[in-house]
Write an enzyme that holds these catalytic residues in place. Structure first.
Site, short mmCIF file in Angstrom:
data_model
loop_
_atom_site.label_atom_id
_atom_site.label_comp_id
_atom_site.label_asym_id
_atom_site.label_seq_id
_atom_site.Cartn_x
_atom_site.Cartn_y
_atom_site.Cartn_z
N GLU A 116 0.81 -1.20 0.00
CA GLU A 116 0.00 0.00 0.00
C GLU A 116 0.85 1.26 0.00
OE1 GLU A 116 -4.10 -1.73 1.87
OE2 GLU A 116 -2.73 -0.71 3.21
N CYS A 129 3.52 8.46 1.30
CA CYS A 129 4.07 7.51 2.26
C CYS A 129 4.30 6.19 1.53
CB CYS A 129 3.07 7.35 3.41
SG CYS A 129 3.62 6.15 4.63
N CYS A 136 7.13 -6.95 7.50
CA CYS A 136 8.29 -6.46 8.25
C CYS A 136 8.78 -7.59 9.14
CB CYS A 136 7.89 -5.26 9.11
SG CYS A 136 9.28 -4.47 9.94
N CYS A 140 7.22 -4.99 16.29
CA CYS A 140 6.78 -3.97 17.24
C CYS A 140 5.35 -4.30 17.64
CB CYS A 140 6.88 -2.58 16.63
SG CYS A 140 8.57 -2.22 16.08
N CYS A 143 2.20 -2.40 16.20
CA CYS A 143 2.14 -2.14 14.76
C CYS A 143 1.52 -3.32 14.03
CB CYS A 143 3.55 -1.88 14.22
SG CYS A 143 3.63 -1.76 12.43
N GLY A 195 7.39 -1.93 6.45
CA GLY A 195 8.77 -2.39 6.39
C GLY A 195 9.77 -1.50 7.10
N GLU A 196 10.93 -2.06 7.35
CA GLU A 196 12.03 -1.32 7.98
C GLU A 196 13.01 -0.94 6.87
OE1 GLU A 196 13.19 0.13 10.94
OE2 GLU A 196 14.72 0.58 9.45
N SER A 227 12.11 6.78 8.02
CA SER A 227 11.79 6.42 9.41
C SER A 227 12.34 5.04 9.72
CB SER A 227 10.27 6.42 9.58
OG SER A 227 9.92 5.93 10.86
N SER A 249 11.64 5.91 15.32
CA SER A 249 10.47 5.41 16.05
C SER A 249 10.91 5.14 17.48
CB SER A 249 9.97 4.13 15.39
OG SER A 249 9.45 4.44 14.13
N PHE A 250 10.74 6.15 18.32
CA PHE A 250 11.33 6.08 19.66
C PHE A 250 10.38 5.39 20.65
CE2 PHE A 250 13.51 8.12 23.39
CZ PHE A 250 14.75 7.58 23.12
N HIS A 251 9.23 6.00 20.85
CA HIS A 251 8.07 5.37 21.50
C HIS A 251 8.17 5.01 22.98
CE1 HIS A 251 6.56 5.28 17.48
NE2 HIS A 251 7.14 4.18 17.09
N ASN A 326 -3.18 4.31 16.43
CA ASN A 326 -4.25 3.90 15.52
C ASN A 326 -4.58 2.45 15.81
OD1 ASN A 326 -4.47 6.35 13.97
ND2 ASN A 326 -2.45 5.86 13.17
N CYS A 369 -1.11 5.52 9.96
CA CYS A 369 0.12 4.83 10.36
C CYS A 369 -0.19 3.51 11.02
CB CYS A 369 0.88 5.61 11.42
SG CYS A 369 1.41 7.20 10.95
N1 SAH Z 1 9.54 0.54 10.09
C1 SAH Z 1 9.77 1.91 10.16
C2 SAH Z 1 8.87 2.75 9.26
C3 SAH Z 1 7.42 2.35 9.16
S1 SAH Z 1 6.36 2.65 10.51
C4 SAH Z 1 9.66 2.39 11.57
O1 SAH Z 1 9.21 1.65 12.41
O2 SAH Z 1 10.07 3.50 11.83
C5 SAH Z 1 5.98 4.38 10.51
C6 SAH Z 1 5.61 4.91 11.90
O3 SAH Z 1 4.29 4.49 12.30
C7 SAH Z 1 6.55 4.38 12.96
O4 SAH Z 1 6.93 5.37 13.84
C8 SAH Z 1 5.69 3.37 13.66
O5 SAH Z 1 6.18 3.10 14.93
C9 SAH Z 1 4.34 4.01 13.63
N2 SAH Z 1 3.23 3.09 13.89
C10 SAH Z 1 3.18 1.77 13.65
N3 SAH Z 1 1.99 1.26 14.04
C11 SAH Z 1 1.27 2.29 14.52
C12 SAH Z 1 -0.05 2.39 15.05
N4 SAH Z 1 -0.84 1.35 15.12
N5 SAH Z 1 -0.47 3.61 15.44
C13 SAH Z 1 0.33 4.70 15.32
N6 SAH Z 1 1.58 4.65 14.82
C14 SAH Z 1 2.06 3.47 14.43
FE1 SF4 Z 2 8.27 -2.90 11.34
FE2 SF4 Z 2 8.17 -0.24 11.77
FE3 SF4 Z 2 6.01 -1.79 12.23
FE4 SF4 Z 2 8.14 -1.95 13.83
S1 SF4 Z 2 6.81 -0.15 13.53
S2 SF4 Z 2 6.98 -3.69 12.99
S3 SF4 Z 2 9.82 -1.65 12.40
S4 SF4 Z 2 6.97 -1.42 10.24
#
Ligand code: SAH
Ligand code: SF4
Length: 394
Positions: A116, A129, A136, A140, A143, A195-196, A227, A249-251, A326, A369
């Site tokens: 997508e 995007c 991936c 996480c 995600c 993906g990463e 990212s 993606s610190f979180h 989300n 996201c």
């Molecule tokens: N894999 C890479 C890039 C893709 S994710 C990464 O992790 O950085 C893009 C962003 O969306 C990342 O910061 C990820 O942590 C965030 N993300 C993933 N799932 C999400 C969700 N359910 N709600 C909000 N943000 C989310």
């Molecule tokens: Fe992969 Fe990024 Fe999702 Fe983590 S947040 S599972 S690195 S796509």
């Protein structure tokens, strides 16, 4: 909270970069690689650089897909090219437009996989995007992409092809010979889809070099943001070999919590990650690092977390993007309340860091996201379920 995080199953560079076999696609090749394939296919070496320049402009500046339209090349040469090469980008399977103008494309790539791509218009800016992998390998826990099995890395052609698909749909290729136009519907790229990107470094780099090439799509490196979840050894390379902006993606603000949310933290923890960011060669006030921080109720959203965050990132020119979680079906977390998010943002903001709260876009078409691919997967699942229930099977 018990540690239910699955182990990291895939390591850097273990996914093969091999392209699917077939006629050579000119899309996605670097200029040097295109020169090599032209020479290997009987273009005289002395002419090769000029031919690359011409073909490059046709493909990336004017959006031409048919060799016969490349009118500054001799007819016989155009016919030769058409026999030996293709100009191929992913095929659009579905296109959805949200009530807020967000567009989501489901595109099909070799092997029947689907990815997508999301276009987000926002005033003068239009951000695309894009994805770097199918699924991936990282897991996480918040995600949705992380719950899907990795199928494969995208090729450079498939990555830049997502940009070309969007330009096609936006009708944004200029008329052949028209002067360079500075107004852009597609003005920015974020590598924030599936993906990463730093686990597919070479292909991402080659595709972004094409996006930045002044003889083609011509996006400034400051309009591209990559990212990463924190693949530390590849971060310095990102600055050196791509030069785009970086988002992390610190979180979480403790290793204990980050280990659970972003399991790559067990490999490279917060301190190791921050150390490499402090020496990120491009860091300056005009090119801040973006810290993405997903707001999860009761997990990482306390005032204490906010205060710890500003302590941790001290000395790094940064912007903190707060992302309201989300939700997706079966997700083990909830979104923090609006009040909580604002209280968190105030603390970060008062410490001198911009901390915008990201407005979810395209929610009605599941384009936000972390929701990518889920709608399609779910649609399939429910079709299977329906079939199972009605006994039709298959
Ligand atoms: N894999 C890479 C890039 C893709 S994710 C990464 O992790 O950085 C893009 C962003 O969306 C990342 O910061 C990820 O942590 C965030 N993300 C993933 N799932 C999400 C969700 N359910 N709600 C909000 N943000 C989310
Ligand atoms: Fe992969 Fe990024 Fe999702 Fe983590 S947040 S599972 S690195 S796509």
């Amino acid at each position: 909270m018990p540690d239910t995080t699955p182990p990291i199953t895939q390591d850097v560079k273990t996914i093969p970069r091999a392209l699917p076999k077939g006629p050579t696609n000119l899309v996605g090749l670097t200029r040097a690689a295109m020169r090599e394939v032209l020479i290997a296919h009987s273009t005289p070496e002395k002419q090769a650089k000029m031919r690359v320049g011409q073909i490059w402009q046709w493909i990336y500046q004017w959006g031409v897909r048919d060799f016969s339209e490349m009118t500054n090349l001799a007819k016989a040469y155009r016919a030769d090219l058409a026999e030996q090469f293709v100009i191929e980008i992913p095929e659009v399977v579905t296109r959805q437009v949200s009530t807020d103008g967000t567009r989501k494309y489901l595109v099909r790539i070799a092997g029947g996989h689907e990815v997508e791509v999301v276009y987000i218009p926002d005033g003068k800016r239009g951000t695309l995007c894009i994805s770097s992998q199918v699924g991936c390998t990282l897991t996480c826990s918040f995600c949705h992409t992380g719950t899907q099995k990795l199928v494969r890395n995208l090729t450079a052609a498939e990555i830049i092809g997502q940009v070309m698909v969007a330009r096609d749909d936006l009708g944004e290729w200029p008329e052949v010979g028209a002067p360079k136009d500075e107004t852009r519907l597609l003005s920015n790229i974020v590598l924030m889809g599936m993906g990463e990107p730093l686990y597919n470094f070479e292909n991402v780099r080659d595709a972004m070099k094409i996006a930045m090439d002044p003889e083609g799509i011509q996006l400034s490196r400051r309009r591209i943001t990559l990212s990463t979840s924190g693949v530390v050894p590849e971060i310095a390379r990102t600055a050196q070999e791509i030069g785009c902006l970086l988002a992390i993606s610190f979180h979480a603000t403790t290793d204990e919590v980050r280990d659970k949310l972003v399991p790559i933290n067990k490999r490279w923890n917060i301190e190791t990650l921050l150390d490499v960011l402090r020496t990120y060669p491009k860091v300056s006030n005009s090119e801040r690092i973006t810290f993405e921080y997903v707001m999860l109720k009761g997990i990482n959203d306390s005032d204490e977390d906010a205060r710890r965050l500003v302590q941790l990132i001290k000395g790094i020119p940064a912007k903190i993007n707060l992302i309201p979680f989300n939700e997706w079906p079966g997700a083990p977390y909830e979104r923090s309340s609006g009040n909580r998010i604002h209280a968190f943002a105030d603390i970060v903001n008062n410490a001198g860091y911009p901390s915008p709260i990201r407005t979810p876009r395209g929610e009605d078409i599941m384009a936000a996201c972390g929701q990518l691919k889920s709608a399609t997967e779910r649609a399939r699942k429910s079709k299977r379920q329906i079939e199972a229930e009605s006994g039709t099977g298959g």
